[in-house]
Structures are given as structure tokens and as C-alpha cells.
Design a protein around this motif. Structure first.
Motif, PDB file in Angstrom:
ATOM      1  N   ASP A  10       0.754  -1.189   0.187  1.00 32.46           N
ATOM      2  CA  ASP A  10      -0.037  -0.029  -0.089  1.00 32.46           C
ATOM      3  C   ASP A  10       0.633   1.363  -0.050  1.00 32.46           C
ATOM      4  OD1 ASP A  10      -2.512  -1.324  -0.077  1.00 32.46           O
ATOM      5  OD2 ASP A  10      -2.389  -1.569   2.190  1.00 32.46           O
ATOM      6  N   LYS A  11       2.199   1.243   0.291  1.00 33.07           N
ATOM      7  CA  LYS A  11       2.878   2.306   0.685  1.00 33.07           C
ATOM      8  C   LYS A  11       3.484   2.632  -0.925  1.00 33.07           C
ATOM      9  CE  LYS A  11       7.148   4.191   2.954  1.00 33.07           C
ATOM     10  NZ  LYS A  11       8.091   3.777   3.841  1.00 33.07           N
ATOM     11  N   LEU A  14       0.715   3.833  -9.354  1.00 36.30           N
ATOM     12  CA  LEU A  14      -0.835   4.192 -10.131  1.00 36.30           C
ATOM     13  C   LEU A  14      -0.877   5.681 -10.468  1.00 36.30           C
ATOM     14  CD1 LEU A  14      -3.246   2.425  -7.580  1.00 36.30           C
ATOM     15  CD2 LEU A  14      -2.572   1.649 -10.003  1.00 36.30           C
ATOM     16  N   LYS A  15       0.406   6.417 -10.120  1.00 43.96           N
ATOM     17  CA  LYS A  15       0.118   7.908 -10.164  1.00 43.96           C
ATOM     18  C   LYS A  15      -0.058   8.109 -11.725  1.00 43.96           C
ATOM     19  CE  LYS A  15       2.732  12.097  -9.688  1.00 43.96           C
ATOM     20  NZ  LYS A  15       3.887  12.692  -9.142  1.00 43.96           N
ATOM     21  N   ASN A  16       0.616   7.698 -12.630  1.00 46.84           N
ATOM     22  CA  ASN A  16       0.555   8.098 -14.007  1.00 46.84           C
ATOM     23  C   ASN A  16       0.024   7.112 -14.851  1.00 46.84           C
ATOM     24  OD1 ASN A  16       1.388  10.951 -14.092  1.00 46.84           O
ATOM     25  ND2 ASN A  16       3.493   9.985 -13.624  1.00 46.84           N
ATOM     26  N   VAL A  32      -5.219  -1.284 -15.048  1.00 48.43           N
ATOM     27  CA  VAL A  32      -3.904  -1.591 -14.164  1.00 48.43           C
ATOM     28  C   VAL A  32      -3.953  -3.220 -14.502  1.00 48.43           C
ATOM     29  CG1 VAL A  32      -3.117  -1.880 -12.058  1.00 48.43           C
ATOM     30  CG2 VAL A  32      -4.275   0.048 -12.234  1.00 48.43           C
ATOM     31  N   TYR A  33      -2.441  -3.527 -14.741  1.00 43.87           N
ATOM     32  CA  TYR A  33      -2.348  -4.980 -15.031  1.00 43.87           C
ATOM     33  C   TYR A  33      -1.698  -5.685 -13.470  1.00 43.87           C
ATOM     34  CZ  TYR A  33      -0.229  -9.020 -17.456  1.00 43.87           C
ATOM     35  OH  TYR A  33       0.035 -10.205 -18.039  1.00 43.87           O
ATOM     36  N   TYR A  34      -2.576  -6.330 -13.156  1.00 41.70           N
ATOM     37  CA  TYR A  34      -2.050  -7.117 -11.826  1.00 41.70           C
ATOM     38  C   TYR A  34      -1.303  -8.341 -12.171  1.00 41.70           C
ATOM     39  CZ  TYR A  34      -1.785  -9.606  -7.510  1.00 41.70           C
ATOM     40  OH  TYR A  34      -1.314 -10.301  -6.169  1.00 41.70           O
ATOM     41  N   VAL A  35      -0.133  -8.579 -11.899  1.00 41.31           N
ATOM     42  CA  VAL A  35       0.794  -9.597 -12.164  1.00 41.31           C
ATOM     43  C   VAL A  35       0.238 -10.762 -10.869  1.00 41.31           C
ATOM     44  CG1 VAL A  35       2.884 -10.823 -12.270  1.00 41.31           C
ATOM     45  CG2 VAL A  35       2.360  -8.411 -13.503  1.00 41.31           C
ATOM     46  N   SER A  36      -0.294 -11.747 -11.077  1.00 40.51           N
ATOM     47  CA  SER A  36      -0.798 -12.601 -10.077  1.00 40.51           C
ATOM     48  C   SER A  36       0.093 -13.402  -9.130  1.00 40.51           C
ATOM     49  CB  SER A  36      -1.753 -13.568 -10.607  1.00 40.51           C
ATOM     50  OG  SER A  36      -1.041 -14.397 -11.575  1.00 40.51           O
ATOM     51  N   MET A  37       1.544 -13.188  -9.458  1.00 39.18           N
ATOM     52  CA  MET A  37       2.513 -13.971  -8.772  1.00 39.18           C
ATOM     53  C   MET A  37       3.694 -13.144  -9.017  1.00 39.18           C
ATOM     54  SD  MET A  37       2.774 -17.192 -11.259  1.00 39.18           S
ATOM     55  CE  MET A  37       1.145 -17.129 -11.718  1.00 39.18           C
ATOM     56  N   LYS A  85      -8.231  -1.636  -6.283  1.00 38.53           N
ATOM     57  CA  LYS A  85      -9.351  -1.251  -6.724  1.00 38.53           C
ATOM     58  C   LYS A  85      -9.703  -0.029  -5.366  1.00 38.53           C
ATOM     59  CE  LYS A  85     -12.130  -3.957  -9.904  1.00 38.53           C
ATOM     60  NZ  LYS A  85     -12.423  -2.663 -10.556  1.00 38.53           N
ATOM     61  N   SER A  86      -9.303  -0.212  -4.383  1.00 42.18           N
ATOM     62  CA  SER A  86      -9.445   0.589  -3.212  1.00 42.18           C
ATOM     63  C   SER A  86      -8.524   1.973  -3.608  1.00 42.18           C
ATOM     64  CB  SER A  86      -9.201   0.260  -1.869  1.00 42.18           C
ATOM     65  OG  SER A  86      -7.724  -0.112  -1.633  1.00 42.18           O
ATOM     66  N   HIS A  87      -7.443   1.688  -4.266  1.00 39.66           N
ATOM     67  CA  HIS A  87      -6.763   3.099  -4.539  1.00 39.66           C
ATOM     68  C   HIS A  87      -7.031   3.709  -5.984  1.00 39.66           C
ATOM     69  CE1 HIS A  87      -3.750   2.581  -1.379  1.00 39.66           C
ATOM     70  NE2 HIS A  87      -4.239   1.204  -1.260  1.00 39.66           N
ATOM     71  N   THR A  88      -7.706   2.981  -6.846  1.00 38.01           N
ATOM     72  CA  THR A  88      -7.785   3.764  -8.211  1.00 38.01           C
ATOM     73  C   THR A  88      -9.364   3.164  -8.625  1.00 38.01           C
ATOM     74  OG1 THR A  88      -7.039   3.633 -10.472  1.00 38.01           O
ATOM     75  CG2 THR A  88      -7.114   1.418  -9.312  1.00 38.01           C
ATOM     76  N   ASP A  89      -9.778   3.930  -9.517  1.00 39.68           N
ATOM     77  CA  ASP A  89     -10.886   3.751 -10.503  1.00 39.68           C
ATOM     78  C   ASP A  89     -10.654   3.046 -11.589  1.00 39.68           C
ATOM     79  OD1 ASP A  89     -12.532   5.024  -8.538  1.00 39.68           O
ATOM     80  OD2 ASP A  89     -12.282   7.115  -9.614  1.00 39.68           O
ATOM     81  N   LEU A  90      -9.507   2.857 -11.997  1.00 43.55           N
ATOM     82  CA  LEU A  90      -9.246   2.238 -13.188  1.00 43.55           C
ATOM     83  C   LEU A  90      -9.498   0.505 -13.062  1.00 43.55           C
ATOM     84  CD1 LEU A  90      -5.702   3.497 -13.992  1.00 43.55           C
ATOM     85  CD2 LEU A  90      -7.615   3.958 -15.361  1.00 43.55           C
TER      86      LEU A  90
END
Length: 274
Positions: free
Chosen positions: A161-162, A168-170, A175-180, A202-207
Motif C-alpha cells: 500500500d505504500k 498508479l500515479k501516471n 492496471v495489470y495485476y501480475v498474479s504472482m 481497486k481501493s486505490h484507483t477507479d481504473l
């Protein structure tokens, strides 16, 4: 920024299903067959296409994609050739988003400004450059955004979270989440953990959040698609190309092997929210 990518995700949200994002290596196993595979993907169910830019040192890729890149390079593929593939594709398909995925070195050698102008002209929608962290955004990310291209960022299980706000800024498009952790092509160990990670992002972005690495079957797609806005399938498609070859050459089954596998996984994607 309105884009083909945003439009596609919005339309799929209305339909109530996740996007099927398919990855293939541009020019694998040869330039003509690679073009035919690219053009067959939307017909089989692909909503967004990631087109791999072959590179001689693909450090984030597993064996299947490394070998696909080697086949494409041996066939004479270049970065200019990749852009030419997109240009040819756009003559027949003006709506399917195409994202170029790869490494910064070929773009740097091409020249950032020249590359971005050529990519926009060809009809590219976004970029995923796996070896440029947020600290290097001035190199390519910010110029790409200014040129009208989405810049899609990878997040991983180790992106806490830090760190997440910087990543995510730019970021735009999705967002592509790499599952591992590790390279492409491994298997997902915990589908539940993937769902938790998507919720956290998703708690950090609307993308939209698309999940990749380790999705190989329609069952995988249906399960992960319950949580994610998109399912990314890559290594298994490149492996299908490899298994269709005889003596390293394309056969009459090569394009069909990829098309049938995409159609099968697409059936799983459609089951994800039922």
C-alpha cells in the motif's frame, strides 16, 4: 482521456463481464503467420490485444514467450515491423484496442519521439513497458500520455500500500495485476488471494484491473474473472503456436490452434459473472 481501451471496458461493464486480453508475440512464428494470428484474435473473442515486441533479453518472460520472441526475431521482426503489423490490422479492425508490451531498449534505440509518433500513426492504443519503474516516468510514460497513448503499469503481490500510489500515479487505461512473483507462464497458487489483491488495488484507483500470469484454461478465466475487470492470457497462446509447428515452421494448424484456444478461454470469461 477517452480511448479505445476505456470504451471497451465501459462496454463490457454494461454487458456484465470481464475483458479477455490476449497476448501474442508480434511475428511469431513468422511474419505472415503472426499477422494472421493477430487478425484472428478478435473473431475468437479477444477484447483487447497485447502485442509483444520481441527483444533479445526478455528478463520478465518465461520460456514460452522467450522462445516466441526468438522465433520472431529469427523471422526478421523489428520494432518498425511490429508497428507495420498494427497498421495492417487497423485496415480491417478500427475498434479492438492494441497495447504494445515489451522492454524499453528497442524504443530507446528507435528514438522515443519517433516511436510515439509512429505508434499513434499506426493505431496503437497503449504501452506496457516492464522495465521502466515510476521513477523513470519522464523517459517514456509522460511523453506517451502527452501523445495520447495509455500507459499501463504492472502491479505485483509485493506492491504494498505504500508503493501502490507511486505505481498508479501516471497509469492509464487499466492496471495489470501480475498474479504472482517470478516470470510468465507459472501457475496461480491461490485464486482467493488474487481476488483480495484486486480488491486492494481497486481501493486505490477507479481504473479497471486486469489479472495476468498463470491463466491457462477456461476454468481459470471463469474463476479469476469473478474478481477482475480483465483476464490476460499469454504464455498458453504462445505455447499453442510452438506446439503447432513442424521443424520450427508454421503449419496449416498454427492459426487455428490459437483461435480455438482463445475461443475456449472466452467461453470461460463469459461464465465468470453468471
Amino acid at each position: 482521456m477517452s480511448s479505445r481501451i476505456a470504451s471497451r471496458f465501459a462496454a463490457l461493464k454494461e454487458q456484465g463481464r470481464p475483458a479477455l486480453v490476449t497476448f501474442v508475440v508480434a511475428g511469431d512464428p513468422d511474419l505472415a503467420t503472426g499477422q494472421a494470428i493477430l487478425e484472428a484474435l478478435p473473431q475468437a473473442g479477444a477484447d483487447i490485444i497485447e502485442l509483444g515486441m520481441p527483444f533479445s533479453d526478455p528478463m520478465a518472460d518465461g520460456v514460452a514467450i522467450q522462445l516466441g520472441g526468438q522465433r520472431a526475431l529469427a523471422a526478421g521482426q523489428t520494432l518498425r515491423g511490429v508497428l507495420g503489423m498494427v497498421e495492417d490490422f487497423r485496415r480491417k479492425d478500427e475498434t479492438t484496442p492494441i497495447v504494445l508490451m515489451g522492454y524499453y531498449n528497442p524504443i530507446y534505440m528507435f528514438g522515443v519521439d519517433n516511436f510515439l509518433a509512429a505508434a499513434v500513426e499506426a493505431g496503437v492504443d497503449g504501452l506496457i513497458i516492464v522495465d521502466l519503474p515510476p521513477e523513470e516516468d519522464e523517459e517514456l510514460c509522460l511523453p506517451a500520455l502527452k501523445a495520447g497513448l495509455n500507459f499501463i503499469r504492472l502491479t505485483t503481490p509485493t506492491t504494498d500500500d505504500k508503493r501502490l500510489p507511486a505505481v498508479l500515479k501516471n497509469t492509464s487505461g487499466f492496471v495489470y495485476y501480475v498474479s504472482m512473483t517470478g516470470v510468465t507462464g507459472a501457475a496461480i497458487k491461490s485464486r482467493g488471494a488474487v481476488g483480495e489483491a484486486v480488491d486492494r488495488i481497486k481501493s486505490h484507483t477507479d481504473l479497471p484491473v486486469a489479472v495476468g500470469f498463470g491463466i491457462k484454461t477456461a476454468e481459470d478465466a471463469a474463476e479469476i474473472g469473478r474478481h477482475a475487470d480483465g483476464i490476460v492470457v499469454g504464455s498458453v497462446l504462445v505455447d499453442a503456436v510452438a506446439k503447432s509447428l513442424i521443424d520450427g515452421k508454421a503449419t496449416g494448424q498454427t492459426v487455428g490452434a490459437v483461435r480455438e484456444l482463445v475461443a475456449d478461454i472466452f467461453a470461460g470469461v463469459k461464465r465468470a459473472r453468471t
